[in-house]
Design an enzyme around this catalytic site. Sequence first.
Site, PDB file in Angstrom:
ATOM      1  N   ARG A   2      -4.643  10.270   4.481  1.00 60.22           N
ATOM      2  CA  ARG A   2      -3.901  11.407   4.674  1.00 60.22           C
ATOM      3  C   ARG A   2      -2.150  11.917   3.041  1.00 60.22           C
ATOM      4  NH1 ARG A   2      -3.113  13.664   9.392  1.00 60.22           N
ATOM      5  NH2 ARG A   2      -0.879  14.353   8.504  1.00 60.22           N
ATOM      6  N   LYS A  36       0.920  -1.586  -0.279  1.00 61.46           N
ATOM      7  CA  LYS A  36      -0.021   0.040   0.304  1.00 61.46           C
ATOM      8  C   LYS A  36       1.257   0.858   0.191  1.00 61.46           C
ATOM      9  CE  LYS A  36      -1.814   1.719   3.862  1.00 61.46           C
ATOM     10  NZ  LYS A  36      -1.568   3.309   4.384  1.00 61.46           N
ATOM     11  N   ASN A  37       1.969   1.277   0.644  1.00 61.68           N
ATOM     12  CA  ASN A  37       2.354   2.397   1.585  1.00 61.68           C
ATOM     13  C   ASN A  37       3.871   2.655  -0.428  1.00 61.68           C
ATOM     14  OD1 ASN A  37       1.094   3.297   3.643  1.00 61.68           O
ATOM     15  ND2 ASN A  37       2.690   2.741   4.895  1.00 61.68           N
ATOM     16  N   ARG A  92       0.213  14.894  13.281  1.00 63.81           N
ATOM     17  CA  ARG A  92       0.730  14.067  11.870  1.00 63.81           C
ATOM     18  C   ARG A  92       0.723  15.377  11.451  1.00 63.81           C
ATOM     19  NH1 ARG A  92      -1.539   8.510   9.882  1.00 63.81           N
ATOM     20  NH2 ARG A  92      -0.003   8.987   8.595  1.00 63.81           N
ATOM     21  N   PRO A  93       1.462  16.556  11.892  1.00 62.63           N
ATOM     22  CA  PRO A  93       1.344  17.926  10.522  1.00 62.63           C
ATOM     23  C   PRO A  93       2.593  17.388   9.426  1.00 62.63           C
ATOM     24  CG  PRO A  93       2.966  17.636  12.492  1.00 62.63           C
ATOM     25  CD  PRO A  93       2.559  16.537  12.825  1.00 62.63           C
ATOM     26  N   VAL A  94       2.523  18.921   8.008  1.00 64.54           N
ATOM     27  CA  VAL A  94       3.599  18.712   7.048  1.00 64.54           C
ATOM     28  C   VAL A  94       4.159  19.565   7.303  1.00 64.54           C
ATOM     29  CG1 VAL A  94       1.498  16.619   5.982  1.00 64.54           C
ATOM     30  CG2 VAL A  94       0.731  19.087   6.168  1.00 64.54           C
ATOM     31  N   ASP A  95       5.055  19.678   8.151  1.00 64.87           N
ATOM     32  CA  ASP A  95       5.942  21.409   7.962  1.00 64.87           C
ATOM     33  C   ASP A  95       6.781  20.677   7.380  1.00 64.87           C
ATOM     34  OD1 ASP A  95       5.882  19.458  10.715  1.00 64.87           O
ATOM     35  OD2 ASP A  95       6.996  20.569  11.205  1.00 64.87           O
ATOM     36  N   GLN A  96       7.110  19.905   7.337  1.00 64.16           N
ATOM     37  CA  GLN A  96       8.571  19.796   6.920  1.00 64.16           C
ATOM     38  C   GLN A  96       8.276  19.216   5.177  1.00 64.16           C
ATOM     39  OE1 GLN A  96      11.724  19.389   8.370  1.00 64.16           O
ATOM     40  NE2 GLN A  96       9.723  20.223  10.037  1.00 64.16           N
ATOM     41  N   ASP A 153       4.073   0.359  12.246  1.00 60.97           N
ATOM     42  CA  ASP A 153       2.705  -0.101  11.111  1.00 60.97           C
ATOM     43  C   ASP A 153       3.082  -1.845  12.417  1.00 60.97           C
ATOM     44  OD1 ASP A 153       2.641   1.923  10.941  1.00 60.97           O
ATOM     45  OD2 ASP A 153       3.537   1.300   8.379  1.00 60.97           O
ATOM     46  N   CYS A 191      -5.218  12.815  12.970  1.00 56.65           N
ATOM     47  CA  CYS A 191      -5.761  11.629  12.478  1.00 56.65           C
ATOM     48  C   CYS A 191      -5.920  10.557  14.190  1.00 56.65           C
ATOM     49  CB  CYS A 191      -5.391  11.464  11.904  1.00 56.65           C
ATOM     50  SG  CYS A 191      -3.849   9.640  11.650  1.00 56.65           S
ATOM     51  N   ARG A 197      -8.795  -0.430   4.503  1.00 56.11           N
ATOM     52  CA  ARG A 197      -8.357   1.030   3.812  1.00 56.11           C
ATOM     53  C   ARG A 197      -6.181   0.044   2.967  1.00 56.11           C
ATOM     54  NH1 ARG A 197      -7.614   5.538   6.713  1.00 56.11           N
ATOM     55  NH2 ARG A 197      -6.103   6.438   5.880  1.00 56.11           N
TER      56      ARG A 197
HETATM   57  N1  EPU Z   1       5.634  14.819  10.269  1.00 58.56           N
HETATM   58  C1  EPU Z   1       6.053  15.732  11.314  1.00 58.56           C
HETATM   59  N2  EPU Z   1       6.223  17.171  10.320  1.00 58.56           N
HETATM   60  C2  EPU Z   1       6.029  16.377   9.072  1.00 58.56           C
HETATM   61  C3  EPU Z   1       5.444  15.235   9.115  1.00 58.56           C
HETATM   62  C4  EPU Z   1       6.119  13.862   9.544  1.00 58.56           C
HETATM   63  O1  EPU Z   1       5.905  16.282  12.430  1.00 58.56           O
HETATM   64  O2  EPU Z   1       5.894  17.313   7.719  1.00 58.56           O
HETATM   65  C5  EPU Z   1       5.922  13.767  12.325  1.00 58.56           C
HETATM   66  C6  EPU Z   1       4.750  12.312  12.194  1.00 58.56           C
HETATM   67  O3  EPU Z   1       3.361  13.899  12.877  1.00 58.56           O
HETATM   68  C7  EPU Z   1       4.852  11.440  13.002  1.00 58.56           C
HETATM   69  C8  EPU Z   1       6.343  11.336  12.567  1.00 58.56           C
HETATM   70  O4  EPU Z   1       6.995  12.092  12.151  1.00 58.56           O
HETATM   71  O5  EPU Z   1       5.250  12.088  14.382  1.00 58.56           O
HETATM   72  C9  EPU Z   1       7.026  10.061  11.120  1.00 58.56           C
HETATM   73  O6  EPU Z   1       5.734   9.713  10.015  1.00 58.56           O
HETATM   74  P1  EPU Z   1       5.823   9.703   8.592  1.00 58.56           P
HETATM   75  O7  EPU Z   1       5.399  11.528   7.874  1.00 58.56           O
HETATM   76  O8  EPU Z   1       6.829   9.224   8.350  1.00 58.56           O
HETATM   77  O9  EPU Z   1       4.168   9.393   8.649  1.00 58.56           O
HETATM   78  P2  EPU Z   1       3.609   9.637   7.760  1.00 58.56           P
HETATM   79  O10 EPU Z   1       4.965   9.553   6.240  1.00 58.56           O
HETATM   80  O11 EPU Z   1       2.711   9.981   7.311  1.00 58.56           O
HETATM   81  C10 EPU Z   1       4.215   6.837   6.048  1.00 58.56           C
HETATM   82  C11 EPU Z   1       3.019   5.438   5.926  1.00 58.56           C
HETATM   83  C12 EPU Z   1       2.344   5.311   7.928  1.00 58.56           C
HETATM   84  C13 EPU Z   1       3.120   4.912   8.844  1.00 58.56           C
HETATM   85  C14 EPU Z   1       4.073   6.475   8.423  1.00 58.56           C
HETATM   86  C15 EPU Z   1       5.608   6.171   9.480  1.00 58.56           C
HETATM   87  C16 EPU Z   1       2.083   6.268   4.230  1.00 58.56           C
HETATM   88  C17 EPU Z   1       1.629   6.637   3.405  1.00 58.56           C
HETATM   89  N3  EPU Z   1       2.740   6.349   5.121  1.00 58.56           N
HETATM   90  O12 EPU Z   1       3.071   8.469   7.096  1.00 58.56           O
HETATM   91  O13 EPU Z   1       1.710   4.538   7.672  1.00 58.56           O
HETATM   92  O14 EPU Z   1       2.701   4.583   9.732  1.00 58.56           O
HETATM   93  O15 EPU Z   1       4.879   6.593   7.596  1.00 58.56           O
HETATM   94  O16 EPU Z   1       6.773   4.633   9.350  1.00 58.56           O
HETATM   95  O17 EPU Z   1       3.189   6.074   3.869  1.00 58.56           O
HETATM   96  C18 EPU Z   1      -0.335   2.876   8.059  1.00 58.56           C
HETATM   97  O18 EPU Z   1       0.014   2.201   6.993  1.00 58.56           O
HETATM   98  O19 EPU Z   1      -0.994   2.163   8.809  1.00 58.56           O
HETATM   99  C19 EPU Z   1       0.454   4.049   7.770  1.00 58.56           C
HETATM  100  C20 EPU Z   1       0.187   4.882   9.099  1.00 58.56           C
END
Ligand code: EPU
Length: 417
Positions: free
Chosen positions: A93, A22-23, A122-126, A305, A117, A397
């Site tokens: 997301r 999926k990811n 889970r912010p997207v600031d980065q 996960d 969520c 999902r």
């Molecule tokens: N974070 C920030 N700022 C950002 C981005 C992330 O603070 O701009 C924080 C997040 O809040 C979290 C940490 O950094 O605490 C790591 O988050 P990451 O961005 O790596 O997670 P993601 O990319 O949103 C993906 C997978 C998730 C998986 C995580 C960690 C996808 C579509 N989703 O999420 O998968 O848990 O990486 O490995 O690739 C799942 O499949 O059940 C799932 C949640």
Amino acid sequence: MDKLVIEGGVPLSGEVSVSGAKNATLPILCASLLTAEPLAVAHVPHLHDVTTMLALLAQMGVTISTDEKLGVELAAARITGPVAPYDLVRTMRASVLVLGPLTARCGEARVSLPGGCAIGLRPVDQHIKGLQAMGAEIAIEHGYITARASRLKGARICLDLVTVTGTENLMMAATLASGATVIENAAREPEVVDLAKCLNAMGAKIQGAGSDVVMIEGVERLHGARHRVMPDRIETGTFLVAAAATGGEITLRDARPEILDAVLEKLREAGAQVTSGPDWIALKTNGALNSVSVRTAPYPAFPTDMQAQFMALNSVARGTALVTETVFENRFMHVQELKRLGADIEVEGNTAVVKGVAHLDGAGVMATDLRASASLVLAGLIARGTTTVDRVYHLDRGYERIEEKLSRLGARIKRVR
Ligand code: EPU
């Protein structure tokens, strides 16, 4: 709303094939936005999130055709609306993965902020910081991120923390930027590597994916390509834990053992016998399992996960385990539900103390997020009597035909409306 009804107590045995990841699929589908030519993606899992992503891309003008063999062809000859609306982003997301490709290809994008969520803020600031470093003008208005750039410029980006979709978004954006981009503190997850492989097949120049420094030399345009999605390592791990916790013996085909080291090591530590070849993994058990403590962290450490599934295993193992979650701040929603089945778990901060009990007893439980749901299904397979897992849409999902695959392994599980 569908429910799963499970009669526990059957050791799983037999063989099943692992589906596409999926990811990896979700960012790869978004990569189609980077070229006017067709991208053919094979081994696409049939999942709710994949359908949502295809609907989002179709809404932007991408032409999509599917075949019966899990193949999808996407052609973004013209992008008519570079917008990801709230009603779709809210439900998934990963929709934020269109932000980088749209900004790079169209010079503009409007993507809803995802909001919090079930598992954390889970912010997207980065993602935003990286695009700004590449010269994009970003505004946050009315709940939307608006990005504009005539052409993105290569930049040196050091991420404050390891983010999987952040790395993927920026890597996709950088493929069409002028000049070179370096992403430091990049995520090393195998799904990032699979995306880089697909992008390179489309003519991108990416080096270092899979390490914490990814270098991307921007090109004028990308072209069409064919890509086969990697197997799902979390689905693989989930089935292995299910077999271990039920005292079973299974073989998973189309798996990649080399990307599951941390999980396989923990299963061996618990007392399971794990063997593998280039594309298969087999597991059998010899008596009761021991508790195993785990601490989640970015790849190659133990994956967040898989945390909930190991919690289910530990709840009936010998001894006490500490399960520490360091990636998401609120990923223990399954604990209360596991306790309803008789598990002995106390949460202290980001650590759950799991004391193994002799057995779990079936009950009605409610799924709260994807991996929490998986742990409840595992607990249902272990428990004596009947367990009913409500809100199965979370499971749909991310797990392809889970009840079908588990039935093939001998589990007594059925879906009811
Ligand atoms: N974070 C920030 N700022 C950002 C981005 C992330 O603070 O701009 C924080 C997040 O809040 C979290 C940490 O950094 O605490 C790591 O988050 P990451 O961005 O790596 O997670 P993601 O990319 O949103 C993906 C997978 C998730 C998986 C995580 C960690 C996808 C579509 N989703 O999420 O998968 O848990 O990486 O490995 O690739 C799942 O499949 O059940 C799932 C949640």
